[in-house]
Structure formats: structure tokens, C-alpha cells
Design an enzyme around this catalytic site. Structure first.
Site: not given
Ligand code: NDP
Ligand code: OXD
Length: 310
Positions: A225, A273
Site C-alpha cells: 500500500r 496499482h
């Protein structure tokens, strides 16, 4: 008894097809459809508007996340109290992440960025790199995704270690855990791969303090993350040579703003991502199996521990 679906990224029609096949007995509804909110017992969501699950669905029993990481859901101060969150564990995420990790570990290991720069400059120069057994890869996080990636790296003969919150034993992987194992783990890591969840304990962990404890010129891959990393510290470590390269798939702000210097940094590989994306067919299979467990009066698998935050 309805399941409500919300995601700005995932295709509702695909998911609906697969879910209908898996659990025909459960009526499905999209977040934006008109319907009886009081009939909603299950939510399958990715980044729903904060506060809305609690405000709209008084009879919610389970929140199923469309992603493996549940930090955004748990960050909602108005998440319905006492409603368990179930994270996504499914094959497409595992296969995708292992591909990503293997690809980028190999690129860093074989100094592919430098070879590509030489090609652009028309320069013919062999770069001798060590063989995989002499390259120490350190995985921060050895969960569902980390374990599969570790197997692939070991099949390529890398020297693999892991760092986890609790002690973990995987044959062939040198395990470290907790604060007491962190220094030794970092000191033996040439390529650091982060597959940690974002929690209170891991926020900002990829900082100068950690980079300084890695061998000089270590490589960094963060597919966990964005909140794990301190972006200024990564840039400073790259500029000083403490880090040789960084491969970043995740950012605190996504999409990464165009003015962010990371976009143009010569030692950064940036991906949007997409290290691993949940598959609608494989994901619906897992959600379906969990829903059938609930209908049979059992608990679903992969319930998040709210205390640990993952
Ligand atoms: P798991 O929950 O299966 O594994 C998490 C791992 O992190 C465990 O090994 C756990 O330790 C370790 N961990 C958690 N907190 C700490 C801590 N404080 N200190 C040390 N280790 C810690 O998660 P997954 O493997 O399924 O996924 C990992 C993360 O990957 C997700 O949370 C998500 O953020 C990210 N992700 C990113 C994607 C992308 O496309 N970029 C796609 C999918 C996921 P222990 O074993 O002791 O419990
Ligand atoms: C996930 C993600 O957590 O996509 O699944 O990052």
C-alpha cells in the site's frame, strides 16, 4: 436477503453473472439501483463512500471486500459497528502478484534498467550480475500473497527471507518477525519486497530509518500500500545511492498526481496499482463459497481481525 455491490473499478455485469451462477438464491442489487435497503444483508464493495454502509443498510451482516487490502474500509469511522469485514483471497490476485514480484525481482537482479539505458545510448557493455543464490530477497509480509511469491522466488533459486508480525515457518524461507527480528532481516536483504497490509503498525514503515539499515544499493519493490512508504525518503535514498532502484505500484494518493517527482525519477519504475487485480470469475467463486457458508450457518473464511487491522 440481498447482496449490494459497489465499485468504481470492477465491472458489475461481470460480477453479477458470476455471482448469479454461484449463489442463485441471493438477489443481487447494484448500489445505484432503486431497491429495499432494509433487505440488504451482504455488501461486496471496493472503496464505498464513507459512512454510507452504516447510513443505508441497517440489516447488514457481512461486508465482503473486493480487494485483499481492507485499510480503506477500516479507515471509515462510520463503518457499521460489529459487522465483520471479509477480505478477498482468490487465485487471480495470487497469480498476478507472484508474476509482478518475480518480474521485478528479476529486473532488479539482472540490472535490466541499466541494460535498457545502454541500449538507448547504443552502448555494448556486458554487466556481470551475481546468480540468484547469491541475491538475498527479503519479503515484508508472508501472507497469502507473500507465500506464493516466495515459492516462485525459491524456484528461481533466490535466497529468500521473510519478516512477519508473528513467527512463520515456510520451508526454505529464513523467517524473522517482530521488532526483534527487523534489524537482522534488513541487514541481509539486497532486494526488499513489501507485501504488507496498511495498518497503524505499518504506516510509513518504508522510511529513511529502514533504508539506512539495508545494505547499500538495495532495491525496493512496494506492492503493498502507498501509505507504507514515505515518498520523500524514497527519493532521498535513491538520490544518495542507498537505494539503487524502486519499483512502486501503490501510492498514498492514487492516481499519483502528475506533478509528483516520482513520475519522472530515473531510478523509479512506476505502475498504476495493477500488480494484481481481483478476477471477477475467481473472486465470485470465493465470495460464493463464503456466502454458502453463511447460509449454512457457518462463518465465512478470511474475516479481518479488526484489532490487527488486516
Ligand atoms: P495477508 O493478510 O495474507 O498477509 C499479510 C502479511 O503481512 C502477514 O504475513 C502478516 O504477518 C504481515 N504483517 C501484517 N502486519 C505486520 C506488522 N506489523 N509487522 C510485520 N508483518 C506484518 O495479506 P495478503 O498477502 O493477502 O495481502 C497483503 C497486502 O497486499 C494487502 O493487504 C494489500 O494491501 C496488498 N495488495 C496489493 C495489491 C496490488 O495490486 N498492489 C493487490 C492485492 C493486495 P503474520 O503472518 O504474522 O500475520
Ligand atoms: C487489493 C488491491 O487489496 O487491489 O486487492 O490492492
Amino acid at each position: 436477503m440481498t447482496l449490494i455491490f459497489y465499485s468504481a473499478n470492477d465491472r458489475w455485469d461481470d460480477w453479477a453473472d458470476h455471482l448469479r451462477r454461484e449463489v442463485p438464491e441471493i438477489p443481487l442489487c447494484h448500489w445505484n439501483d432503486d431497491g429495499d435497503d432494509t433487505a440488504v444483508r451482504f455488501a461486496l464493495v471496493w472503496n464505498p463512500p464513507p459512512g454510507e454502509l452504516r447510513r443505508r443498510f441497517p440489516n447488514l451482516e457481512y461486508i465482503f471486500s473486493l480487494g485483499a487490502g481492507v485499510d480503506a474500509l477500516l479507515d471509515d469511522p462510520d463503518l457499521p459497528e460489529g459487522v465483520p469485514v471479509v477480505r478477498m483471497v482468490e487465485e487471480a490476485l495470487v497469480i498476478g502478484m507472484t508474476e509482478y514480484v518475480a518480474l521485478h525481482v528479476l529486473r532488479l537482479h539482472r540490472q535490466q534498467r541499466e541494460l535498457e539505458a545502454q541500449q538507448r545510448a547504443g552502448e555494448w557493455r556486458q554487466i556481470a550480475t551475481p546468480l540468484a543464490p547469491d541475491r538475498r530477497v527479503g519479503l515484508m509480509g508472508l501472507g497469502v500473497l507473500g507465500r506464493d511469491a516466495a515459492q516462485a522466488l525459491m524456484a528461481l533459486r533466490f535466497d529468500v527471507a521473510s519478516w512477519t508480525r508473528t513467527p512463520r515457518k515456510v520451508p526454505g524461507v529464513t523467517g524473522f518477525h517482530g521488532a526483534e527480528g527487523f534489524d537482522a532481516f534488513l541487514a541481509r536483504t539486497d532486494i526488499l519486497v513489501t507485501l504488507l497490509p496498511l495498518t497503524d503498525a505499518t504506516r510509513g514503515i518504508l522510511s529513511q530509518n529502514v533504508f539506512a539499515r539495508l545494505p547499500r544499493s538495495a532495491g525496493l519493490i512496494n506492492a503493498g500500500r502507498g501509505g507504507l512508504q514515505v515518498e520523500e525518503d524514497i527519493i532521498a535514498a535513491l538520490d544518495s545511492g542507498q537505494l539503487s532502484e524502486a519499483v512502486l505500484d501503490v501510492f498514498s494518493t492514487e492516481p499519483l498526481p502528475t506533478e509528483n517527482p516520482i513520475w519522472a525519477h530515473p531510478k523509479v519504475t512506476l505502475t498504476p496499482h495493477n500488480a494484481a487485480l481481483t478476477g471477477s470469475e475467481t473472486g465470485a467463486r470465493e465470495v460464493g463459497a463464503n456466502l454458502r457458508r453463511v447460509l449454512a450457518g457457518e462463518q465465512p473464511h478470511n474475516i479481518v481481525n479488526p484489532k490487527a487491522g488486516y
